[in-house]
Design an enzyme around this catalytic site. Structure first.
Site, PDB file in Angstrom:
ATOM      1  N   TRP A 319      41.073  41.920  42.321  1.00 17.84           N
ATOM      2  CA  TRP A 319      39.649  42.060  42.641  1.00 17.84           C
ATOM      3  C   TRP A 319      39.112  40.749  43.225  1.00 17.84           C
ATOM      4  O   TRP A 319      38.253  40.751  44.113  1.00 17.84           O
ATOM      5  CB  TRP A 319      38.879  42.426  41.367  1.00 17.84           C
ATOM      6  N   HIS A 320      39.658  39.617  42.735  1.00 22.77           N
ATOM      7  CA  HIS A 320      39.206  38.331  43.249  1.00 22.77           C
ATOM      8  C   HIS A 320      39.733  38.060  44.660  1.00 22.77           C
ATOM      9  O   HIS A 320      39.168  37.255  45.389  1.00 22.77           O
ATOM     10  CB  HIS A 320      39.654  37.191  42.319  1.00 22.77           C
ATOM     11  N   GLY A 321      40.823  38.712  45.032  1.00 23.00           N
ATOM     12  CA  GLY A 321      41.393  38.523  46.358  1.00 23.00           C
ATOM     13  C   GLY A 321      42.837  38.973  46.361  1.00 23.00           C
ATOM     14  O   GLY A 321      43.522  38.888  45.344  1.00 23.00           O
TER      15      GLY A 321
END
Lengths: 474, 80
Positions: A319-321
């Site tokens: 989700w962060h990358g």
């Protein structure tokens, strides 16, 4: 418009008094207009994207609400989730999709040039929670298009949360509360503390962390260790500072938002840590990812638990990358969590039989949890697995001749340590409801001394270049 | 099976899943009142109850449960 920009403060300075003067019946549309202006100043095309996905979720809610059979409801939910997730994946992971397309020999320049729309993860998660809650009969479908459009677009929350649930947000729009000076004051107080955390604490730690991460192999191992701890506090001050500004801004408009942090570094184990860190995302994932997965795998025994935990934490990481360090961060937490879940009952039973040891556990259990979190943050901060490996290698390289670095200088570094202590002292006061009451109502002279000191510190630090909020890119 | 018998059988499930041999459940009890009852263990308890009573819950039903009383009522509706 960054929260730590003068343009944002001007925006509030104009909009809050005007909003307070409006009759209650006009506030919903006014807040929607303000939210769309706020987002549209950054990008009009992406404002249209926000309006489009809002429309998808709105129609989906009506469709689910009016469907006569379970099959129709499922079809409505499936269509809605497919559309919302496709838009999220297309824009958030455009770079990865473009790289994959180029590997397959397809020209994909358009993908790689796509900008990630600000807040797309947050407003998409809000919209998903709405359609899921309507499908699960937790809430009725929303028929008022303006109230619904305000839910994902509400400008204090759109950039980085907190991810408020529709059942908590929409009633506040339908029954707007009259101006409450106490709520506005508490909002301003929270915003001041948020700016203090972001501009003074996080931004003063940033240069030190950046300097060490730029060349960990050439830095003294003790200094690298300090940088790892410093990054933990930098990220915490940055993100919780942002959240405080968001919640405080919401209060200026009469909206109460959920907490996102609750003294995470005092958590006695990792399950508890995740209940206190980025709380609205953790609860969102628990409700919409983890629990459905656990229900699907519930007859698989321990393997089902491991699978659900692993998917959940891999999702948190990615989700962060879509990068390997973020995936490593998520998978490391999956391992932590599995070990913790399976051993916690035995650990609790062990300490229940030994009350003396249990008292000591109150101190060292949070310390161990903090070390585990710090280790995982090395992957979170690193640009690549290679850099994370170099930081880990530097921690183990005990060559005392290697130099120390201090970012803005040794005195500034020691000042940062003091600021962390101030931040944690304020968090402690905030966590004691009664103490906060006394602090906010009784002690006028010391209270105003602290307000002035924090304002001065923020303004003094603002003289330097503003650093972006770390969580903006997520 | 009457409600008291349901309570008694469900109490045994709770004691086993949450590792508390002396636990006594009541209708108003929720996750906040029981040590180890969190999102990680919630479905473990649900699955144990399914096996104990020979029934099946849907994700929607599990998501909407607010306390032990609602769980007992749901089991009461489902048992043959």
């Amino acid at each position: 418009m960054l929260f730590n920009s003068s343009a944002f403060l001007m925006f509030l300075l104009v909009s809050v008094p005007l909003y307070c003067l409006l009759p209650l019946s006009r506030r919903k549309l006014a807040l929607l207009a303000l939210s769309y202006i706020f987002y549209g100043i950054w990008s009009v095309p992406y404002l249209l994207l926000l309006a489009a996905v809002t429309g998808v979720a709105y129609v989906s809610g009506l469709w689910i609400g009016s469907a006569r059979t379970e099959g129709h409801r499922k079809r409505a939910l499936g269509t809605s989730l497919a559309l919302l997730l496709s838009v999220l994946i297309l824009f958030k992971y455009a770079g990865v999709l473009g790289a994959l397309a180029q590997l397959a020999g397809v020209e994909a320049d358009a993908f790689t040039r796509l900008l990630v729309p600000l807040g797309i993860s947050y407003y998409t998660f809000k919209l998903i929670s709405y359609v899921m809650d309507v499908y699960w009969d937790k809430i009725p479908c929303e028929r008022d298009p303006a109230a619904f459009a305000l839910y994902p677009a509400f400008f204090p929350q759109i950039l980085s949360g907190p991810i408020q649930r529709p059942a908590d947000f929409l009633p506040q729009i339908h029954q707007p509360a009259p101006n409450d000076p106490g709520l506005i004051t508490s909002g301003l107080r929270l915003m001041l503390f948020g700016y203090f955390k972001k501009v003074v604490v996080a931004d003063s730690l940033g240069p030190f962390v950046d300097q060490v991460y730029a060349d960990p192999s050439g830095t003294n191992s003790l200094c690298v260790l300090l940088a790892c701890y410093a990054y933990v506090f930098q990220l915490y001050a940055d993100f919780s500072g942002f959240t405080d500004i968001a919640i405080g801004t919401g209060r200026l408009f009469g909206i109460r938002s959920p907490k996102n942090f609750s003294m995470p570094f005092y958590a006695p184990n990792l399950q508890e840590f995740w209940r206190r860190w980025h709380m609205t995302l953790t609860r969102w994932l628990a409700d919409y990812v983890f629990t459905p997965l656990r229900m699907t795998f519930r007859s698989w025994g321990s393997l089902g638990i491991v699978l659900a935990i692993t998917v959940n934490f891999a999702a948190i990481g990615l989700w962060h990358g879509a990068t390997l360090p973020f995936l490593a961060f998520g998978l490391l937490h999956a391992v932590y969590m599995c070990v913790s879940v399976f051993t916690l009952p035995a650990r609790n039973a062990f300490f229940d039989r030994r009350p003396g040891w249990a008292r000591a556990r109150i101190v060292w259990a949070p310390l161990i949890t903090f070390q585990l979190w710090t280790l995982s943050e090395i992957f979170f901060r690193a640009d690549s697995l290679d850099q994370a490996g170099r930081v880990l290698g530097a921690l183990l390289d005990l060559d005392a001749a290697k130099p120390w670095v201090f970012g803005y200088g040794k005195e500034a570094f020691l000042w940062s340590v003091f600021l962390i202590l101030v931040m944690e002292a304020v968090h402690w006061v905030q966590s004691k409801g009664r103490w906060e009451f006394i602090w906010s109502r009784k002690w006028a002279a010391p209270r105003w001394a602290v307000y002035y000191a924090m304002t001065f510190a923020v303004l003094h630090q603002c003289a330097g270049a503003a650093r972006q909020f770390i969580y903006f890119k997520f | 099976m009457n409600r008291d018998e349901l309570h008694e059988k469900l109490t045994r499930v709770f004691r086993e899943v949450f590792g508390q041999p002396m636990l006594v459940i009541h209708d108003d009890m929720s996750a906040a009142d029981v040590r180890n009852w969190d999102s990680l263990n919630h479905v473990t308890m649900i699955y144990a109850a399914e096996k104990k009573f020979g029934i099946k819950f849907s994700t929607r039903e599990v998501q909407n449960l607010k306390n032990v009383g609602e769980l007992v009522s749901l089991i009461d509706q489902k048992i043959p």
